[in-house]
Design an enzyme around this catalytic site. Structure first.
Site, PDB file in Angstrom:
ATOM      1  N   GLY A 154       0.730  -1.357   0.069  1.00 45.13           N
ATOM      2  CA  GLY A 154      -0.012  -0.045   0.046  1.00 45.13           C
ATOM      3  C   GLY A 154       0.825   1.326   0.080  1.00 45.13           C
ATOM      4  N   ARG A 155       1.973   1.152   0.361  1.00 47.98           N
ATOM      5  CA  ARG A 155       3.013   2.167   0.395  1.00 47.98           C
ATOM      6  C   ARG A 155       4.318   1.854  -0.149  1.00 47.98           C
ATOM      7  NH1 ARG A 155       4.484   3.477   6.278  1.00 47.98           N
ATOM      8  NH2 ARG A 155       4.143   1.541   7.472  1.00 47.98           N
ATOM      9  N   ASP A 198       1.510 -11.530   6.752  1.00 52.01           N
ATOM     10  CA  ASP A 198       1.837 -10.688   5.690  1.00 52.01           C
ATOM     11  C   ASP A 198       3.203 -10.075   5.916  1.00 52.01           C
ATOM     12  OD1 ASP A 198      -0.103  -9.393   7.579  1.00 52.01           O
ATOM     13  OD2 ASP A 198       0.871  -7.491   6.754  1.00 52.01           O
ATOM     14  N   ASN A 199       3.603 -10.263   7.183  1.00 49.78           N
ATOM     15  CA  ASN A 199       4.943  -9.646   7.434  1.00 49.78           C
ATOM     16  C   ASN A 199       6.127 -10.946   7.621  1.00 49.78           C
ATOM     17  OD1 ASN A 199       4.319  -6.990   7.506  1.00 49.78           O
ATOM     18  ND2 ASN A 199       3.686  -6.918   9.692  1.00 49.78           N
ATOM     19  N   ARG A 242      14.796   0.150  -0.126  1.00 49.25           N
ATOM     20  CA  ARG A 242      15.271  -1.405   0.531  1.00 49.25           C
ATOM     21  C   ARG A 242      15.399  -2.416  -0.433  1.00 49.25           C
ATOM     22  NH1 ARG A 242       9.728  -2.860   4.004  1.00 49.25           N
ATOM     23  NH2 ARG A 242       8.351  -3.379   2.281  1.00 49.25           N
TER      24      ARG A 242
HETATM   25  P1  AMP Z   1       2.223  -2.959   8.060  1.00 51.16           P
HETATM   26  O1  AMP Z   1       1.472  -2.880   9.271  1.00 51.16           O
HETATM   27  O2  AMP Z   1       3.290  -1.945   7.522  1.00 51.16           O
HETATM   28  O3  AMP Z   1       2.786  -4.422   7.569  1.00 51.16           O
HETATM   29  O4  AMP Z   1       1.148  -2.791   6.900  1.00 51.16           O
HETATM   30  C1  AMP Z   1       0.058  -3.312   6.656  1.00 51.16           C
HETATM   31  C2  AMP Z   1      -0.645  -3.113   5.468  1.00 51.16           C
HETATM   32  O5  AMP Z   1      -1.121  -1.647   5.567  1.00 51.16           O
HETATM   33  C3  AMP Z   1       0.259  -3.248   4.127  1.00 51.16           C
HETATM   34  O6  AMP Z   1      -0.509  -3.598   3.231  1.00 51.16           O
HETATM   35  C4  AMP Z   1       0.437  -1.897   3.866  1.00 51.16           C
HETATM   36  O7  AMP Z   1       0.841  -1.507   2.446  1.00 51.16           O
HETATM   37  C5  AMP Z   1      -0.552  -0.945   4.408  1.00 51.16           C
HETATM   38  N1  AMP Z   1      -0.274   0.284   4.817  1.00 51.16           N
HETATM   39  C6  AMP Z   1       0.422   0.717   6.168  1.00 51.16           C
HETATM   40  N2  AMP Z   1       0.652   2.164   6.060  1.00 51.16           N
HETATM   41  C7  AMP Z   1       0.082   2.578   4.795  1.00 51.16           C
HETATM   42  C8  AMP Z   1      -0.057   3.709   4.491  1.00 51.16           C
HETATM   43  N3  AMP Z   1       0.212   5.044   5.104  1.00 51.16           N
HETATM   44  N4  AMP Z   1      -0.691   3.971   3.178  1.00 51.16           N
HETATM   45  C9  AMP Z   1      -1.234   2.904   2.677  1.00 51.16           C
HETATM   46  N5  AMP Z   1      -0.960   1.583   2.944  1.00 51.16           N
HETATM   47  C10 AMP Z   1      -0.402   1.442   4.182  1.00 51.16           C
HETATM   48 MG    MG Z   2       3.880  -5.199   6.384  1.00 58.59          MG
END
Ligand code: AMP
Ligand code: MG
Length: 582
Positions: free
Chosen positions: A169-170, A337-338, A260
């Site tokens: 998502g980013r 997902d991580n 990265r």
């Molecule tokens: P994370 O907790 O960083 O592993 O993210 C979980 C999900 O949320 C993933 O699909 C990320 O791409 C999405 N995500 C986290 N932060 C953002 C953001 N600021 N904008 C869009 N998607 C996000």
């Molecule tokens: Mg993640």
């Protein structure tokens, strides 16, 4: 919670850098450094860091026009999202969507670069990171030659529940780079703007979380823990709003982008989304691709290849989590997902290195139930691997599915064995003796009771001579002083000395061995926080200092000692909180 030892009371657990201006100032004087610089042959001294890579400068690229990436392999292997555009949507029947980074609003600044990654992996002279070109490429403003940027579609189980489509998502995958050693690395920008997977997110990452990801990826590599890598950190003036502690207090921060790298960014969730939505041909295609590209020891004609793949991931994930535990690392968000299919540490968020030893240590203040407490990581690893076996279900026969269940049952044993090996090494024990488990478990129990510092207890034990152990003289050794307040400490010390006497090696050899596995410096939250506060004011000196010091975590360094990185954490460190907001 699992215990690797049969003692029920014991919980589980049982460079550089942006060389230019800053780091050189911090290089210790070769003649004056280190009173216990005995670390390792493989772990070079910080003073040798300029010649750490046997790379002749002429073979390094001097500008980025020569640098080429390619998304060809990924694009040829898989169907692409048929819908175009960076708007949030539910995506089907593909692995990637085409998606371009949104340039960060300037001015951009280079906050940090990893010479080890830029020169050692990307074959580019680190001096290039000082150019405007680099700022644009690494900040998402310009595409690297050959790049066809992609966002990956994946799903995942978050905090125990199926969360549906997640995806990059980013983050934008810029393409793969094959370096002169023939290694293929996939480059990603994180914080580079919206994609079809952004849902309601802004596609951005703020300075604090990006500093943490940059520093921790490189620190983990130097600790010897499998991890994604970070090449650079670019900060901007673009305002990004975040409710840091989810308490309605919205603040304006600034956007940043980390460049990265990983051999692959595929996760358990990459397979789960396909299985959950019944896209079985694509699931088969993706698993086969991952095996062919990243698991060369698996025979592609083997009818059990998916099972062998599963068994390898189970084994390596158990090893990875044991390694996390051996350095006191809590990932913070162990969602499927991580969790990488290559069993490397990915997606650094609200992670933490445990200070006071506590199996219930939860780094993420948003994790109210402590689901991802440090001592629960093996359990959640097993949970995630169960989800992986469920995702593989449609490409396995019934018999193979049963076999996968049997393989997963072996996870506990693999993990325990690895934990035992790692903690035996942390105590300098050679060979395996019957009561080693008790020795380790009793130490951890005393550490939990006295809440003494995890990193420094082991490090200070590494430096203690036989005479000191015999005399119980730990003056100036603050973590051991804390531990020695335990009523059973002297009994334990006698057991430990007896165990050491039973092995035939010198005191000096034992100390050297222990110093190679017990780091003196880890990225404690307070250290990161201090560097972040400065970075937010465009002073990146402490990011550079930490990056450099943490590239040699096993070597005592004068600048680190002066900065108090091996001292008792300051009292304000206890008040620090880290959340998922990033
Ligand atoms: P994370 O907790 O960083 O592993 O993210 C979980 C999900 O949320 C993933 O699909 C990320 O791409 C999405 N995500 C986290 N932060 C953002 C953001 N600021 N904008 C869009 N998607 C996000
Ligand atoms: Mg993640």
């Amino acid at each position: 919670m699992w215990s690797p030892w049969p003692v029920s009371v014991f919980a589980l657990v049982a460079a550089s850098s942006f060389t230019p201006v800053h780091v050189l100032e911090f290089c210790p004087d070769p003649d004056s450094h280190s009173h216990d610089n005995t670390a390792s042959d493989s772990q070079l001294s910080p003073n040798t860091f300029k010649s750490r890579w046997n790379i002749s400068v002429s073979t390094l690229m001097q500008n980025l026009d020569q640098f080429r990436v390619s998304s060809k392999k990924l694009l040829e292997a898989f169907p692409i999202d048929v819908v175009d555009g960076n708007f949030a949507r539910s995506v089907k029947n593909c692995i990637f969507s085409k998606s371009s980074p949104t340039p960060l609003k300037g001015p951009l600044r280079l906050a940090a670069a990893s010479k080890e990654v830029v020169e050692g992996i990307l074959d580019v002279d680190v001096a290039v990171t000082q150019s405007d070109d680099f700022l644009h490429y690494a900040g998402g403003g310009r595409l690297l030659p050959g790049s066809e940027p992609l966002a990956h579609r994946y799903g995942g189980h978050q905090f125990g529940y199926w969360a549906g489509q997640l995806g990059d998502g980013r983050a934008h995958s810029l393409g793969q780079y094959t370096n002169r050693k023939g290694d293929v690395w996939e480059l990603q920008l994180k914080g580079s703007g919206k994609t079809p997977y952004s849902r309601s997110g802004d596609g951005r990452a703020v300075i604090r979380s990006s500093v943490r990801e940059f520093l921790c990826s490189e620190a983990m590599q130097s600790l010897g823990v499998p991890t994604s890598r970070a090449a650079s950190l670019i900060v901007s003036d673009e305002p990004v709003t975040r409710d840091r502690f989810y308490n309605g207090n919205v603040e304006t921060e600034r956007g940043a982008v980390v460049l990265r790298l990983a051999k692959s960014w595929f996760r358990i969730g990459s397979l789960e989304i396909l299985s959950q939505s019944g896209e079985i041909d694509l699931l088969r295609k993706l698993v086969t691709f991952v095996i062919d590209e990243h698991f060369p020891s698996i025979d592609s004609d083997d009818p059990d290849k998916y099972l062998v793949f599963y068994s390898t991931v189970v084994n390596e994930t158990a090893h990875l989590i044991a390694q996390w535990m051996s350095v006191g690392f809590a990932h913070g968000v162990c969602n499927t997902d991580n969790f990488s299919l290559l069993s490397i540490t990915i997606d650094y968020g609200p992670f933490g290195f445990m200070e006071a030893y506590d199996p219930d240590f939860v780094p993420n203040t948003s994790d109210d139930e402590g689901r991802y407490a440090i001592g629960a990581q093996a359990d959640v690893g097993q949970f995630n691997l169960e989800k992986l076996s469920a995702a593989l279900g449609p490409v396995l026969s019934l018999q193979q599915q049963n076999e996968a269940k049997r393989i997963l049952k072996g996870f506990a044993d693999i993990y325990r064995k690895r934990m035992n090996q790692l903690f035996q090494a942390k105590l300098g024990l050679l060979g395996e003796q019957e009561d080693d488990g008790d020795l380790i478990a009793s130490l951890l129990k005393m550490m939990a009771d006295t809440r003494c510092d995890f990193t420094m207890t082991f490090r200070q034990l590494s430096g203690a001579s036989a005479q000191q152990l015999h005399d119980g003289d730990f003056a100036q050794l603050w973590a051991l002083e804390d531990l020695s307040s335990h009523k059973l400490f002297s009994d334990w010390l006698s057991m430990y000395q007896l165990r050491l006497m039973r092995q035939h090696d010198s005191d000096r050899d034992r100390q050297q061995r222990m110093k190679k596995v017990n780091p003196r410096y880890v990225l404690r939250n307070w250290m990161a926080e201090s560097a972040i506060t400065k970075a937010e004011k465009n002073d990146f000196s402490e990011v550079a200092l930490l990056h450099h010091i943490l590239s040699f975590p096993f070597v005592t360094q004068e600048t680190a000692e002066e900065a108090g990185y091996a001292a008792r954490p300051p009292s304000w460190a206890k008040r620090l909180k880290v959340s998922c907001s990033s």
